[in-house]
Every structure is written in C-alpha cells, then in structure tokens.
Design an enzyme around this catalytic site. Sequence first.
Site, mmCIF file in Angstrom:
data_model
loop_
_atom_site.group_PDB
_atom_site.id
_atom_site.type_symbol
_atom_site.label_atom_id
_atom_site.label_comp_id
_atom_site.label_asym_id
_atom_site.label_seq_id
_atom_site.Cartn_x
_atom_site.Cartn_y
_atom_site.Cartn_z
ATOM 1 N N ARG A 101 0.882 -1.177 0.000
ATOM 2 C CA ARG A 101 0.000 0.000 0.000
ATOM 3 C C ARG A 101 0.911 1.215 0.000
ATOM 4 O O ARG A 101 1.607 1.481 0.988
ATOM 5 C CB ARG A 101 -0.894 -0.021 1.242
ATOM 6 N N HIS A 128 -6.855 1.459 -7.088
ATOM 7 C CA HIS A 128 -7.170 0.678 -5.888
ATOM 8 C C HIS A 128 -7.858 -0.622 -6.336
ATOM 9 O O HIS A 128 -9.034 -0.860 -6.047
ATOM 10 C CB HIS A 128 -8.070 1.482 -4.958
ATOM 11 N N GLN A 131 -9.844 -3.107 -3.926
ATOM 12 C CA GLN A 131 -11.147 -2.599 -3.524
ATOM 13 C C GLN A 131 -12.189 -2.886 -4.606
ATOM 14 O O GLN A 131 -13.342 -3.219 -4.305
ATOM 15 C CB GLN A 131 -11.076 -1.101 -3.260
ATOM 16 N N ASP A 224 -16.470 8.507 -2.850
ATOM 17 C CA ASP A 224 -15.281 8.273 -2.034
ATOM 18 C C ASP A 224 -14.914 9.616 -1.409
ATOM 19 O O ASP A 224 -15.438 10.665 -1.793
ATOM 20 C CB ASP A 224 -14.136 7.742 -2.903
ATOM 21 N N CYS A 264 -16.010 2.997 -0.249
ATOM 22 C CA CYS A 264 -14.942 2.100 0.183
ATOM 23 C C CYS A 264 -14.497 2.356 1.618
ATOM 24 O O CYS A 264 -13.802 1.525 2.197
ATOM 25 C CB CYS A 264 -13.765 2.177 -0.780
ATOM 26 N N ARG A 292 -13.758 -7.270 1.095
ATOM 27 C CA ARG A 292 -12.320 -7.138 0.883
ATOM 28 C C ARG A 292 -11.617 -8.438 1.271
ATOM 29 O O ARG A 292 -10.694 -8.883 0.585
ATOM 30 C CB ARG A 292 -11.761 -5.969 1.719
#
Length: 312
Positions: A101, A128, A131, A224, A264, A292
Amino acid sequence: MTRHFLRDDSITPAEQNEILSLAAQMKRDRFSHKPLDGPQTVAVIFDKSSTRTRVSFAVGIADLGGSPLIIATASSQLGGKETPADTARVLERQVAAIVWRTYAQAGLEQIADGTTVPVVNALSDDFHPCQLLADLLTIREHKGGTEGRTLTFFGDGQSNMAHSYVLAGAMAGMHVRIASPASYFPRADIVADAVSLARETGGSVTLLSDAREAAAGSDVVITDTWVSMGKEEEKQRRIDDLGGYKITEELMALANDDAIFMHCLPADRGYEVDSAVIDGPQSVIWDEAENRLHAQKALLTWLLEQPPQPMA
C-alpha cells in the site's frame, strides 16, 4: 514470468470473472483453500495508514494457512537506502507474495520488475484494484450480476477509486459513469484503456458534469472521500469544487428504486455523503467492507496457482 496485480487491467475480463467466482465460493466456505499452508509468509507493506486493508489482508493470509508479515515502510530500508527492486530481491527469498500500500504507481512497477513472486497493489495514488474486486463481488451479490448494470461514481474523477472503477467496471461489462467537474475528469489514457475494454465486454464509459443527469437510472451509486491522504491542504478547495456531487437522499431518489449505495470507507460524513444515506436501507457498505477479505483471498489464491508465463 510471474503474474502481478498492479492495476485493474493486469488481468483479463475472463480472469476477473474467475477470481470473483472463486471469491464467492470462498465466502461460502471460508477455510476451503490453503495455498499458503506451511505456513508460508506474505509481506504486507504499508506506506500509508490503514484499517480495512491491514485487517483484511492479515486475516485473509491467516485463513489461507499463511503468516502475514506486516511491515511499516518507516521502520524499513524501503524507500530510504534501498530501492524497491533491491527490497523485492531480498523478500522473494523468504516470502510467497508481496502486498504493498503505497503512493507512486512507479514504485509498485519497480518492485514487480525486481521479483519472482506475485506483487499486489493494495492501493496507490493511481489505482485501488483490490477494492474493486470487493466492490464487484458486492454488486454481484446485491444485483445478481454486473453485465449491463449502470454504476455511477460521484466526486473526484481523478482519484484512484475513479480510475479503478472505469477500468474494472468496463471489464465487468458495466456502464460506468463518472460525475465530476470537467477539471476532475479521469486521466485520458485510463479512460481510453477502459473504452477499449468496454468494446470487448459490452460496457461503456461516460463522463458527466451534471450530477442529476448522472444519477438518473443508476443501479449503483458510489462516492469516495474528496480529500485523499496527502491532499489535506486542498480540503476547502475540494469542498467548494465538489459540493454539488454530494450523495444525499434527494440524489439517491433519482437513481433506480432498487439502487444500492457503496463507499470504500472511511467516509467523511456530511461532506461527500450524508449519514442518512450511509445508514439508510440502500447502503451496502458493510457487506462491501467484509468482501475485501474474500476478494483478496481469492486474488492471492489465483495468483499463487498461476503457472509461470514465458518471457515476452
């Protein structure tokens, strides 16, 4: 050549479907697959703070019979004295896969180029993709499938989430809409890649500045945070620019009656979305957060089971 998952189109539409079907199977029978039995170790590296990514990968690796090795970049040599490629060559002697990450997509590409074990993008500034696997799994569960469904993302169209939605949504045969000011539209090269994928799958990509027009007829409504990590100094400007794309009950009412809301997380309640929507009957964000775990387990299993590919 080792398979990696650095962006949503690192896999084909058929492979995306295969991974999502495996995720659904593994959700039904959580401990059915043990590709990391030994236990083998997976390095999970964090440049950024995390809740869902950290928990889902740590738990998922343990579910798969393995041992997660959580590494904070600040306490390692990565990005300091040592290049990503050199770190990868050290890790590959001891771990089965590398999950990172991070900020720059280029770092992920460097670490993947320097190793013979699978590398997974757990989030970068550009994409991402893990996700999106979870989100597509959630859409399958609640809408019966993805093909032909209309997914609309509201807010920062240049964010990693928007970029992943246009790619992964097009791959899944969805009609993807990005609703944002024109100055926030996604990168042109990523849109071009998504349009090419959509021609293959029957999906589409549309960029709209009118939030009400974008909401009409949507099956899935998504937003988001407007202020991603590293952009905190831009908060007021982003609130001013994106305020018209906030998800309210009134905006949700323009979507299909059975539309679902996704985010998310973490959500900045009252900014990009009202609490009444987050906690309302159309919200599926907690299923999305759980997925996830299942999607990433399926991804790791799939990557670890891939036969080596010949060099181009």
